[in-house]
Write an enzyme that holds these catalytic residues in place. Structure first.
Site, PDB file in Angstrom:
ATOM      1  N   HIS A  21       0.821  -1.204   0.000  1.00  0.00           N
ATOM      2  CA  HIS A  21       0.000   0.000   0.000  1.00  0.00           C
ATOM      3  C   HIS A  21       0.859   1.259   0.000  1.00  0.00           C
ATOM      4  CE1 HIS A  21      -3.990  -1.988   1.306  1.00  0.00           C
ATOM      5  NE2 HIS A  21      -3.323  -2.720   0.455  1.00  0.00           N
ATOM      6  N   ASP A 117      -5.878   4.439   2.210  1.00  0.00           N
ATOM      7  CA  ASP A 117      -6.215   3.175   1.559  1.00  0.00           C
ATOM      8  C   ASP A 117      -7.374   2.547   2.324  1.00  0.00           C
ATOM      9  OD1 ASP A 117      -5.314   1.449   3.680  1.00  0.00           O
ATOM     10  OD2 ASP A 117      -3.269   1.672   2.967  1.00  0.00           O
ATOM     11  N   ALA A 348      14.162  -8.342  -4.061  1.00  0.00           N
ATOM     12  CA  ALA A 348      14.862  -8.044  -5.320  1.00  0.00           C
ATOM     13  C   ALA A 348      14.304  -6.738  -5.881  1.00  0.00           C
ATOM     14  CB  ALA A 348      14.622  -9.174  -6.313  1.00  0.00           C
ATOM     15  N   GLN A 350      12.286  -5.573  -8.020  1.00  0.00           N
ATOM     16  CA  GLN A 350      11.317  -6.244  -8.894  1.00  0.00           C
ATOM     17  C   GLN A 350      11.030  -5.488 -10.194  1.00  0.00           C
ATOM     18  OE1 GLN A 350       8.014  -8.419  -7.187  1.00  0.00           O
ATOM     19  NE2 GLN A 350       6.605  -7.281  -8.495  1.00  0.00           N
ATOM     20  N   TRP A 368      -1.605  -6.873  -6.525  1.00  0.00           N
ATOM     21  CA  TRP A 368      -1.989  -5.990  -7.638  1.00  0.00           C
ATOM     22  C   TRP A 368      -0.815  -5.170  -8.162  1.00  0.00           C
ATOM     23  CZ3 TRP A 368      -5.522  -6.350 -11.066  1.00  0.00           C
ATOM     24  CH2 TRP A 368      -5.875  -5.259 -11.856  1.00  0.00           C
ATOM     25  N   ASN A 369       0.080  -4.722  -7.269  1.00  0.00           N
ATOM     26  CA  ASN A 369       1.229  -3.944  -7.769  1.00  0.00           C
ATOM     27  C   ASN A 369       2.084  -4.813  -8.682  1.00  0.00           C
ATOM     28  OD1 ASN A 369       0.887  -1.428  -6.134  1.00  0.00           O
ATOM     29  ND2 ASN A 369       1.071  -2.923  -4.486  1.00  0.00           N
ATOM     30  N   SER A 370       2.284  -6.066  -8.284  1.00  0.00           N
ATOM     31  CA  SER A 370       3.078  -6.973  -9.121  1.00  0.00           C
ATOM     32  C   SER A 370       2.414  -7.145 -10.486  1.00  0.00           C
ATOM     33  CB  SER A 370       3.220  -8.344  -8.446  1.00  0.00           C
ATOM     34  OG  SER A 370       4.014  -8.227  -7.293  1.00  0.00           O
ATOM     35  N   GLU A 373       2.874  -4.031 -12.571  1.00  0.00           N
ATOM     36  CA  GLU A 373       4.269  -3.928 -13.027  1.00  0.00           C
ATOM     37  C   GLU A 373       4.519  -4.904 -14.180  1.00  0.00           C
ATOM     38  OE1 GLU A 373       5.524  -2.625  -8.499  1.00  0.00           O
ATOM     39  OE2 GLU A 373       6.137  -4.595  -9.202  1.00  0.00           O
ATOM     40  N   GLN A 390      -5.847 -12.046  -3.861  1.00  0.00           N
ATOM     41  CA  GLN A 390      -4.989 -12.563  -4.927  1.00  0.00           C
ATOM     42  C   GLN A 390      -5.643 -13.652  -5.776  1.00  0.00           C
ATOM     43  OE1 GLN A 390      -1.635 -13.422  -2.414  1.00  0.00           O
ATOM     44  NE2 GLN A 390      -1.469 -11.269  -1.845  1.00  0.00           N
TER      45      GLN A 390
HETATM   46  O1  UPG Z   1      11.416  -8.657  -3.677  1.00  0.00           O
HETATM   47  C1  UPG Z   1      10.557  -7.810  -3.852  1.00  0.00           C
HETATM   48  C2  UPG Z   1       9.197  -8.020  -3.497  1.00  0.00           C
HETATM   49  C3  UPG Z   1       8.277  -7.015  -3.741  1.00  0.00           C
HETATM   50  N1  UPG Z   1       8.680  -5.831  -4.301  1.00  0.00           N
HETATM   51  C4  UPG Z   1       7.695  -4.768  -4.564  1.00  0.00           C
HETATM   52  O2  UPG Z   1       6.713  -4.750  -3.537  1.00  0.00           O
HETATM   53  C5  UPG Z   1       5.437  -4.527  -4.079  1.00  0.00           C
HETATM   54  C6  UPG Z   1       4.540  -5.687  -3.690  1.00  0.00           C
HETATM   55  O3  UPG Z   1       3.215  -5.342  -3.930  1.00  0.00           O
HETATM   56  P1  UPG Z   1       2.127  -6.418  -4.357  1.00  0.00           P
HETATM   57  O4  UPG Z   1       2.558  -7.174  -5.518  1.00  0.00           O
HETATM   58  O5  UPG Z   1       0.838  -5.686  -4.533  1.00  0.00           O
HETATM   59  O6  UPG Z   1       2.079  -7.440  -3.182  1.00  0.00           O
HETATM   60  P2  UPG Z   1       1.832  -7.286  -1.588  1.00  0.00           P
HETATM   61  O7  UPG Z   1       2.961  -6.636  -0.975  1.00  0.00           O
HETATM   62  O8  UPG Z   1       1.499  -8.647  -1.142  1.00  0.00           O
HETATM   63  O9  UPG Z   1       0.551  -6.318  -1.532  1.00  0.00           O
HETATM   64  C7  UPG Z   1      -0.618  -6.250  -0.730  1.00  0.00           C
HETATM   65  O10 UPG Z   1      -1.297  -5.112  -1.266  1.00  0.00           O
HETATM   66  C8  UPG Z   1      -1.695  -5.229  -2.631  1.00  0.00           C
HETATM   67  C9  UPG Z   1      -2.331  -3.919  -3.045  1.00  0.00           C
HETATM   68  O11 UPG Z   1      -3.513  -3.701  -2.332  1.00  0.00           O
HETATM   69  C10 UPG Z   1      -2.649  -6.408  -2.798  1.00  0.00           C
HETATM   70  O12 UPG Z   1      -3.000  -6.559  -4.157  1.00  0.00           O
HETATM   71  C11 UPG Z   1      -1.974  -7.675  -2.276  1.00  0.00           C
HETATM   72  O13 UPG Z   1      -2.864  -8.775  -2.386  1.00  0.00           O
HETATM   73  C12 UPG Z   1      -1.564  -7.465  -0.833  1.00  0.00           C
HETATM   74  O14 UPG Z   1      -0.923  -8.619  -0.331  1.00  0.00           O
HETATM   75  C13 UPG Z   1       5.600  -4.423  -5.592  1.00  0.00           C
HETATM   76  O15 UPG Z   1       5.643  -3.061  -5.964  1.00  0.00           O
HETATM   77  C14 UPG Z   1       6.940  -5.065  -5.850  1.00  0.00           C
HETATM   78  O16 UPG Z   1       7.626  -4.519  -6.964  1.00  0.00           O
HETATM   79  C15 UPG Z   1       9.990  -5.625  -4.654  1.00  0.00           C
HETATM   80  O17 UPG Z   1      10.352  -4.562  -5.172  1.00  0.00           O
HETATM   81  N2  UPG Z   1      10.878  -6.623  -4.412  1.00  0.00           N
END
Ligand code: UPG
Length: 480
Positions: A21, A117, A348, A350, A368-370, A373, A390
């Protein structure tokens, strides 16, 4: 800080803990500061701010400041309470402190808006009380937003657990969802986490508007259905402002090592494996995944964490501690896969990995961010959902958009994805027809995502500019 008609408009931003978030809320604030002339204050929880979050906040450019709330102990909350329950109690306890911060910002800045949020809805009455426009940044899809907005009615109309519904739930403009694919807190209607979700679903109707981190061309029908429903009483306006993603680097020295390794790999050859900011697997599942990746014969870059069965339940909000995640891998795995695979403990860079030409696929937990991206960089996926919304996202990317493949869990009731299936789905994505199709779709989405945020005319840029202008106009006239 300045107050007065020539001071910049100011936005107060309150993310719930966790990078998932913090990243989209800070990227939104960056757009407001860098493109629309705002200044910004983050209001953050001290209890859960870990090193990654603090480092991230410290790296924000000038124009930002942040206020850390006093500690809000949760010692009286049962340690096995769901994360949604813990979050909601913590946010309730933060209300008097948030009131103090917003009051002070009103005195010292031209406070134009308060953006939260969805887990911070309990603080909305404070903004109302102080007459500050209050908006939600919805950090996931229009489909999940639609689910939340329909949840109170769905709750009334349903007498069993959702997973026992004989028919899928059909939301306007969305791919049908089986009960078991609805968001995690909806899986047990007797649990507090479900009541928290229902409360959030009711409260989000109180905001002045909802900014959604999605774009119109990604979910045209779901977006259109929500727009159509706006005239209904209690339906806030929705604005598609995404993809708002992190574009800088936050990987440190280990991150550089990953990118150097990727530089040495052929284009499109590497499967990136990562489960978001804190996703973990069981010990057995880590072992199956490792054997499967090895058997696939594909190159891989895997962000490894300690198993979920080895992490204390209360540690959910933190990245893991000193335990070495590599020691949970099968014996000899590191030696056997040297050269073919790179293992990165915990974190990492990402976005840079997904942007790299060597990355040809992404095995993701479907945060959702993944996903955004991945869309932005045109990378096809293997959907491996773990918690939160998810599973719902996985249905959307696999069945709706066709940019992901889904591995099957074993028929033995273990819930595991076995090594043979891991190897099979990795090869499917990276070498075969199903993967080629998903890659083609991912390429189309990449273009659509770029158009949404292109220049001043992209649909999402326009939508955000309109909201920013509205906030500025109101702040300038002192109407707030
Ligand atoms: O090794 C890593 C792991 C993660 N990230 C970053 O961390 C963020 C992770 O976000 P997301 O993919 O959304 O996962 P969560 O951290 O699990 O996010 C929570 O928040 C999101 C947005 O509400 C929801 O979609 C997910 O289900 C919820 O678990 C992303 O920007 C990634 O690029 C990195 O840069 N490196």
């Amino acid at each position: 800080m300045e107050r007065g008609s020539r001071a910049p408009p100011h936005v107060a931003v309150m993310p719930s803990p966790g990078m998932g978030h913090l990243i989209p809320l800070s990227e939104l604030a960056k757009l407001l500061v860098l493109r629309h002339g705002f200044t910004a204050t983050f209001i953050v929880f001290s209890d859960f701010s870990d090193n990654a979050q603090t480092a991230f906040l410290d790296s924000l450019p000038s124009g930002f400041s942040y206020v850390v709330l006093p500690p809000l102990p949760l010692d009286d909350v049962p340690p096995d309470a769901h994360v949604e329950t813990r979050l909601s109690i913590m946010v309730e306890r933060s209300v008097p402190h948030v009131r103090d911060v917003l009051r002070s910002l009103r005195r010292t800045t031209r406070l134009a808006a308060y953006v939260i949020d969805l887990f911070c809805v309990e603080t909305l009455p404070v903004a109302k009380e102080l007459g500050v426009p209050h908006y939600l940044l919805f950090t996931t899809s229009f489909m999940v937003l639609s689910l939340l907005l329909h949840l109170p009615a769905l709750d009334q109309a349903t007498s069993c657990e959702y997973r026992d519904l004989p028919e899928p739930v059909v939301l306007p403009g969305c791919v049908p969802l089986r009960g078991e694919d609805l968001v995690h807190p909806m899986q047990d209607r007797t649990d507090d986490a479900y009541r928290c979700m229902l409360n959030i679903a009711r409260r989000i109707r109180e905001v002045d508007g909802i900014l959604v981190n999605s774009f119109v061309d990604l979910e045209p029908a779901a977006y259109a259905a929500l727009k159509e429903a706006e005239p209904e009483v209690g339906r806030p306006n929705v604005h598609a402002i995404g993809p708002v993603i992190h574009r800088g680097s936050h990987g440190g020295a280990k991150g550089k090592e990953c990118l150097r390794w990727l530089d040495e790999q052929p284009p499109g050859s590497v499967l990136f494996v990562s489960f978001g900011s804190r996703g973990t697997l069981s010990t057995e599942q880590i072992q199956e995944l490792a054997w499967g990746l090895e058997a696939s014969g594909r190159q891989f870059l895997w962000v490894v964490r300690c198993p979920s069965d080895r992490v204390a339940s209360g540690a959910f909000f933190h990245l893991q501690g000193p335990d070495d995640p590599l020691r949970y891998l099968p014996e000899g795995f590191l030696e056997r896969t040297r050269g073919a695979g790179l293992l990165v403990p915990l974190w990492a860079p990402q976005v840079e990995v997904l942007a790299h030409a060597a990355t040809g696929g992404f095995l993701t937990h479907c945060g959702w961010n993944s996903l955004l991206e991945s869309f932005v960089h045109g990378v096809p996926m293997i959907a491996w959902p773990l918690y939160a919304e998810q599973r719902t996202n996985a249905v959307m990317i696999a069945d709706g958009l066709g940019v992901a493949l889904r591995p099957k869990t074993a028929a033995d009731g273990s819930g595991l994805v076995r090594r043979e299936e891991v190897a099979e789905v990795a090869r499917e994505l990276m070498e075969r027809e199903a993967g080629r199709k998903a890659r083609e779709k991912a390429g189309e989405l990449k273009q659509a995502a770029a158009q949404a945020v292109a220049g001043r005319d992209g649909s999402s840029c326009k939508a955000l500019a309109e909201v920013a202008q509205y906030w500025k106009d109101n702040a300038a006239t002192g109407d707030v």
